[in-house]
Design a protein around this motif. Structure first.
Motif, PDB file in Angstrom:
ATOM      1  N   GLU A   1       0.822  -1.208   0.000  1.00 57.64           N
ATOM      2  CA  GLU A   1       0.000   0.000   0.000  1.00 57.64           C
ATOM      3  C   GLU A   1       0.857   1.258   0.000  1.00 57.64           C
ATOM      4  N   LEU A   2       1.959   1.257   0.721  1.00 57.13           N
ATOM      5  CA  LEU A   2       2.846   2.415   0.702  1.00 57.13           C
ATOM      6  C   LEU A   2       3.445   2.624  -0.690  1.00 57.13           C
ATOM      7  N   ALA A   3       3.761   1.527  -1.388  1.00 59.50           N
ATOM      8  CA  ALA A   3       4.278   1.649  -2.757  1.00 59.50           C
ATOM      9  C   ALA A   3       3.196   2.189  -3.694  1.00 59.50           C
ATOM     10  N   ILE A   4       1.939   1.743  -3.504  1.00 58.33           N
ATOM     11  CA  ILE A   4       0.825   2.278  -4.293  1.00 58.33           C
ATOM     12  C   ILE A   4       0.726   3.787  -4.098  1.00 58.33           C
ATOM     13  N   GLN A   5       0.789   4.232  -2.854  1.00 65.45           N
ATOM     14  CA  GLN A   5       0.667   5.662  -2.572  1.00 65.45           C
ATOM     15  C   GLN A   5       1.814   6.457  -3.197  1.00 65.45           C
ATOM     16  N   GLU A   6       2.990   5.893  -3.175  1.00 67.23           N
ATOM     17  CA  GLU A   6       4.146   6.551  -3.788  1.00 67.23           C
ATOM     18  C   GLU A   6       3.912   6.761  -5.285  1.00 67.23           C
ATOM     19  N   VAL A   7       3.411   5.733  -5.958  1.00 65.16           N
ATOM     20  CA  VAL A   7       3.149   5.828  -7.399  1.00 65.16           C
ATOM     21  C   VAL A   7       2.038   6.844  -7.683  1.00 65.16           C
ATOM     22  N   LEU A   8       0.994   6.862  -6.861  1.00 63.75           N
ATOM     23  CA  LEU A   8      -0.117   7.780  -7.097  1.00 63.75           C
ATOM     24  C   LEU A   8       0.288   9.229  -6.845  1.00 63.75           C
ATOM     25  N   ARG A   9       1.163   9.474  -5.878  1.00 63.00           N
ATOM     26  CA  ARG A   9       1.619  10.851  -5.622  1.00 63.00           C
ATOM     27  C   ARG A   9       2.470  11.379  -6.772  1.00 63.00           C
ATOM     28  N   GLU A  10       3.079  10.488  -7.534  1.00 63.72           N
ATOM     29  CA  GLU A  10       3.817  10.937  -8.715  1.00 63.72           C
ATOM     30  C   GLU A  10       2.863  11.409  -9.809  1.00 63.72           C
ATOM     31  N   ILE A  11       1.643  10.854  -9.818  1.00 62.39           N
ATOM     32  CA  ILE A  11       0.628  11.313 -10.764  1.00 62.39           C
ATOM     33  C   ILE A  11       0.011  12.620 -10.291  1.00 62.39           C
ATOM     34  N   ASP A  12      -0.271  12.723  -8.996  1.00 61.72           N
ATOM     35  CA  ASP A  12      -0.874  13.927  -8.416  1.00 61.72           C
ATOM     36  C   ASP A  12      -0.211  14.192  -7.071  1.00 61.72           C
ATOM     37  N   PRO A  13       0.795  15.078  -7.026  1.00 62.69           N
ATOM     38  CA  PRO A  13       1.517  15.327  -5.767  1.00 62.69           C
ATOM     39  C   PRO A  13       0.645  15.872  -4.651  1.00 62.69           C
ATOM     40  N   GLY A  14      -0.516  16.428  -4.981  1.00 61.49           N
ATOM     41  CA  GLY A  14      -1.380  17.005  -3.960  1.00 61.49           C
ATOM     42  C   GLY A  14      -2.344  16.036  -3.321  1.00 61.49           C
ATOM     43  N   LEU A  15      -2.282  14.758  -3.662  1.00 57.60           N
ATOM     44  CA  LEU A  15      -3.233  13.785  -3.106  1.00 57.60           C
ATOM     45  C   LEU A  15      -3.112  13.678  -1.597  1.00 57.60           C
ATOM     46  N   GLU A  16      -4.260  13.636  -0.941  1.00 53.68           N
ATOM     47  CA  GLU A  16      -4.315  13.319   0.476  1.00 53.68           C
ATOM     48  C   GLU A  16      -4.745  11.855   0.596  1.00 53.68           C
ATOM     49  N   LEU A  17      -3.876  11.045   1.164  1.00 54.64           N
ATOM     50  CA  LEU A  17      -4.103   9.598   1.186  1.00 54.64           C
ATOM     51  C   LEU A  17      -4.174   9.092   2.618  1.00 54.64           C
ATOM     52  N   PRO A  18      -4.946   8.027   2.852  1.00 56.70           N
ATOM     53  CA  PRO A  18      -5.128   7.498   4.209  1.00 56.70           C
ATOM     54  C   PRO A  18      -3.918   6.680   4.648  1.00 56.70           C
ATOM     55  N   PRO A  19      -3.799   6.418   5.948  1.00 58.20           N
ATOM     56  CA  PRO A  19      -2.770   5.475   6.395  1.00 58.20           C
ATOM     57  C   PRO A  19      -3.082   4.083   5.862  1.00 58.20           C
ATOM     58  N   PRO A  20      -2.073   3.227   5.739  1.00 57.13           N
ATOM     59  CA  PRO A  20      -2.328   1.869   5.249  1.00 57.13           C
ATOM     60  C   PRO A  20      -3.344   1.134   6.112  1.00 57.13           C
ATOM     61  N   LEU A  21      -4.009   0.168   5.494  1.00 59.98           N
ATOM     62  CA  LEU A  21      -4.994  -0.651   6.190  1.00 59.98           C
ATOM     63  C   LEU A  21      -4.373  -1.364   7.390  1.00 59.98           C
ATOM     64  N   ASP A  22      -5.172  -1.533   8.428  1.00 59.56           N
ATOM     65  CA  ASP A  22      -4.743  -2.374   9.542  1.00 59.56           C
ATOM     66  C   ASP A  22      -4.730  -3.835   9.097  1.00 59.56           C
ATOM     67  N   PRO A  23      -3.858  -4.666   9.683  1.00 66.50           N
ATOM     68  CA  PRO A  23      -3.850  -6.089   9.333  1.00 66.50           C
ATOM     69  C   PRO A  23      -5.206  -6.733   9.609  1.00 66.50           C
ATOM     70  N   ILE A  24      -5.649  -7.589   8.703  1.00 72.44           N
ATOM     71  CA  ILE A  24      -6.916  -8.297   8.883  1.00 72.44           C
ATOM     72  C   ILE A  24      -6.752  -9.472   9.841  1.00 72.44           C
ATOM     73  N   ARG A  25      -5.590 -10.125   9.794  1.00 68.85           N
ATOM     74  CA  ARG A  25      -5.324 -11.298  10.627  1.00 68.85           C
ATOM     75  C   ARG A  25      -4.017 -11.084  11.385  1.00 68.85           C
ATOM     76  N   PRO A  26      -3.830 -11.730  12.544  1.00 76.87           N
ATOM     77  CA  PRO A  26      -2.567 -11.570  13.274  1.00 76.87           C
ATOM     78  C   PRO A  26      -1.348 -11.920  12.427  1.00 76.87           C
ATOM     79  N   GLU A  27      -1.484 -12.926  11.575  1.00 78.57           N
ATOM     80  CA  GLU A  27      -0.339 -13.340  10.759  1.00 78.57           C
ATOM     81  C   GLU A  27      -0.016 -12.352   9.642  1.00 78.57           C
ATOM     82  N   ASP A  28      -0.888 -11.360   9.411  1.00 79.72           N
ATOM     83  CA  ASP A  28      -0.622 -10.336   8.398  1.00 79.72           C
ATOM     84  C   ASP A  28       0.188  -9.168   8.948  1.00 79.72           C
ATOM     85  N   ALA A  29       0.367  -9.105  10.250  1.00 81.83           N
ATOM     86  CA  ALA A  29       1.058  -7.967  10.848  1.00 81.83           C
ATOM     87  C   ALA A  29       2.512  -7.941  10.407  1.00 81.83           C
ATOM     88  N   PRO A  30       3.060  -6.750  10.147  1.00 79.94           N
ATOM     89  CA  PRO A  30       4.470  -6.658   9.761  1.00 79.94           C
ATOM     90  C   PRO A  30       5.366  -7.333  10.804  1.00 79.94           C
TER      91      PRO A  30
END
Length: 272
Positions: free
Chosen positions: A143-172
């Motif tokens: 998701e952070l990489a997605i936001q990086e790519v989208l800000r290159e298209i529109d530097p003024g975008l206001e974007l949300p924080p990444p999604l919370d993990p859905i499952r415990p095993e998804d946590a960083p």
């Protein structure tokens, strides 16, 4: 993962003969300049693909109006997945909210040199690879990489924080215990206890009569899923305790898949 610094890896064009679900067709060259493209090799009969689906749908909802084009490539791991109607029915049943390209002959898979399900590739507005990942996990990194790519298209975008993990095993940083390897049939017949007659097929064993059963001899996992088709059922995954019983002749068992155990509270696998 990021491609090596200085490596300009362009997005392959979609083969013109592909069948699409959700759109008439898509072309990479018509998306460039206005979109980032997130492409996911996916299979409706792979539990790890289904576990990524909530994240994919959420990214489509969050970023589809700000320049992200999400595409799933249905590259089937089982023979029934080559059937267009079966794939279309599964996509509808699972409420996939973005375009799906059907890749029954693995043409797109080979173009990418893909290595498994899921395989995820993010391209920027120039059509250059910016991020890739194999398997489950690293959803926040995606998701952070997605936001990086989208800000290159529109530097003024206001974007949300990444999604919370859905499952415990998804946590960083979650550390998971090894799980039992998937059962693939008919090659792994010896890993099953079979009752009554089963006939070997292309990538399945078929029950000769009602009441035939198959049980995995042993497994260690968070959950088990049977891959079934035939006998009038929708082909795909069915939650299981490691045992299936045919309710009529002709049921085909393609294998069992397993999901990981949740991480231990200490954050490290038991016995580590």
């Amino acid at each position: 993962m990021r491609p090596p610094e200085g490596a300009d890896i362009p997005a392959p064009e979609f083969p013109p003969e592909l069948t699409w679900l959700g759109v008439p067709f898509l072309r990479m060259d018509r998306l460039l300049g206005r979109h980032g493209v997130l492409l996911e090799f996916w299979d409706f009969a792979r539990i790890n693909s289904l576990r990524t689906l909530p994240y994919l749908n959420a990214w489509h909802d969050r970023y589809g109006d700000t320049g992200l084009q999400l595409v799933a490539v249905q590259s089937p791991g089982y023979s029934f997945g080559r059937d267009r109607d079966a794939a279309a029915s599964a996509v509808e049943r699972l409420a996939v909210s973005f375009p799906v390209a059907l890749d029954p002959e693995f043409a797109v898979w080979r173009l990418y040199g893909n290595r498994g399900w899921p395989g995820r590739y993010l391209f920027d507005r120039r059509g250059l690879l910016r991020y890739y990942h194999y398997g489950e996990g690293d959803y926040d990194g995606t998701e952070l990489a997605i936001q990086e790519v989208l800000r290159e298209i529109d530097p003024g975008l206001e974007l949300p924080p990444p999604l919370d993990p859905i499952r415990p095993e998804d946590a960083p940083g979650a550390l998971l215990e090894p799980q039992t390897a998937d059962v693939n049939l008919p090659a792994d017949r010896e890993r099953l206890e079979l009752v009554r007659d089963w006939t070997d097929g292309e990538d399945y064993i078929e029950a000769a009569d009602a009441g035939a059963s198959a049980r995995v001899r042993s497994f260690r996992a968070g959950g088990a899923w049977a891959v079934l088709s035939g006998a009038g059922r929708d082909p795909g995954l069915y939650e299981s305790d490691g045992t299936v019983v045919a309710d009529e002749a002709g049921m085909r068992l393609h294998g069992f898949q397993f999901t990981p155990l949740p991480p231990s509270p200490s954050g490290s696998p038991s016995g580590a």
